[in-house]
Write a protein that holds these residues in place. Sequence first.
Motif, mmCIF file in Angstrom:
data_model
loop_
_atom_site.group_PDB
_atom_site.id
_atom_site.type_symbol
_atom_site.label_atom_id
_atom_site.label_comp_id
_atom_site.label_asym_id
_atom_site.label_seq_id
_atom_site.Cartn_x
_atom_site.Cartn_y
_atom_site.Cartn_z
ATOM 1 N N ARG A 1 7.747 -0.386 0.486
ATOM 2 C CA ARG A 1 8.131 1.017 0.210
ATOM 3 C C ARG A 1 9.343 1.105 -0.709
ATOM 4 O O ARG A 1 9.506 2.067 -1.458
ATOM 5 N N TYR A 12 -0.198 2.863 -1.064
ATOM 6 C CA TYR A 12 0.977 3.357 -0.346
ATOM 7 C C TYR A 12 1.244 2.468 0.856
ATOM 8 O O TYR A 12 0.298 2.044 1.540
ATOM 9 N N CYS A 13 2.513 2.198 1.123
ATOM 10 C CA CYS A 13 2.828 1.413 2.314
ATOM 11 C C CYS A 13 4.148 1.854 2.892
ATOM 12 O O CYS A 13 5.136 2.012 2.177
ATOM 13 N N LYS A 14 4.145 2.047 4.211
ATOM 14 C CA LYS A 14 5.376 2.492 4.875
ATOM 15 C C LYS A 14 6.254 1.317 5.246
ATOM 16 O O LYS A 14 7.378 1.506 5.708
ATOM 17 N N ASN A 15 5.765 0.109 5.068
ATOM 18 C CA ASN A 15 6.550 -1.070 5.444
ATOM 19 C C ASN A 15 7.359 -1.599 4.271
ATOM 20 O O ASN A 15 7.159 -1.205 3.125
ATOM 21 N N ASP A 16 8.235 -2.547 4.595
ATOM 22 C CA ASP A 16 9.155 -3.042 3.571
ATOM 23 C C ASP A 16 9.243 -4.573 3.597
ATOM 24 O O ASP A 16 10.329 -5.132 3.423
ATOM 25 N N GLU A 72 0.043 0.014 4.665
ATOM 26 C CA GLU A 72 0.063 0.836 5.883
ATOM 27 C C GLU A 72 0.386 2.264 5.452
ATOM 28 O O GLU A 72 1.536 2.607 5.214
ATOM 29 N N ASP A 73 -0.680 3.049 5.318
ATOM 30 C CA ASP A 73 -0.587 4.378 4.703
ATOM 31 C C ASP A 73 -0.959 5.443 5.730
ATOM 32 O O ASP A 73 -2.137 5.646 6.030
ATOM 33 N N PRO A 74 0.059 6.144 6.278
ATOM 34 C CA PRO A 74 -0.217 7.117 7.346
ATOM 35 C C PRO A 74 -1.090 8.289 6.900
ATOM 36 O O PRO A 74 -1.649 8.990 7.752
#
Length: 354
Positions: free
Chosen positions: A75, A63-67, A111-113
Amino acid sequence: MTNRERIDCLAENAALPHAELRRLLLEHSPAEAELLFARARTTRERVYGKAVWLRGLIEFSSYCKNDCYYCGLRRSNAKAERYRLTAEEIYACCANGWALGFRTFVLQSGEDPWFTDARLCEIVAEIRRRWPDCAITLSLGERSRESYAALRTAGAERYLLRHETANAAHYARLHPAELRLASRMDCLLELRTLGYQVGCGFMVGSPGQDVDCLLDDLEFLCAFRPQMVGIGPFLPHGETPFAQEAPGTLEQTLFLLGVIRLLLPGVLLPATTALGTVHPLGREKGLLAGANIVMPNLSPVGVRKKYLLYDNKICTGEEAAECRLCLQRRVESVGYFIESARGDAAGWGTDGVF
Ligand code: 5AD
Ligand code: FES
């Protein structure tokens, strides 16, 4: 100066005037590249002998919140299959790796919150408890100073965070506006201040990268003096905005490995998976150009195809034991041997002089 003189200057002084380095990067013959590699090997063998150290990579969340425009885990890639390993699955990777001789575990994720400080600290502390003699490296992207501090206290000692490019305009070409080079640099400084051994690095041949970007990267490396530098060719991923961009080349990556070995004689330099993807003998050639680290994958085979930063990634079907043996053969084929030890950077824990 001729290119031969430039290479000799690099080898003797671990430095080269900017304009001369620019000329060397812009134009060199295959024979001159071979000379650079020979000098890089001499330097690497002076500092580290013929040993190659292992880093066992555990890709625990996709999972990653970045693009980021280059990365398959971005994401916006709705086709990416996402997974998270449980804590017990992560420990099973470590147990397997320990039995195979790994003494460094690299926990890497997007970057997985979901992985809060509390969750991560518990995992790090448990790995530290179960394998007290291993080195724990984290590669989790940008986090707060408090987070880095808590993880350091929990037992992590090293952190990999590629700077990606030291040129702000180029950084903006590779990332959406919410990601900033200044934040990345702040993170690297925080990590250093907290006592981590720090690794940074960049992709070779990423879209928009020119010789001046590379000179910025090299200048940054010389100023920051990281313990490790990870570089590999940029490789396009079909579900990213860079799908149609040309990949970075084997030749340019090898040349930069050689230059970095001479600029930072004691640095840890991995022959990366991306280098092994761009050419079947890429990692061997990387070792012969000055690299001294290999990072086989310890992730469960079932998730490997889901951690695709770029297309055609190697080692997505092999078990950890197979990669370990395969790499041992590869390392030995070029006259080096695998050392089953933590493999801290030369000078770490002493006065830092190589
Ligand atoms: N090609 C090569 N390397 C990539 N990375 C991410 N996407 C790609 C790609 N398409 C690298 C970045 C990142 C590291 C984990 O992988 O440099 O920091
Ligand atoms: Fe994985 Fe060769 S390193 S199969």
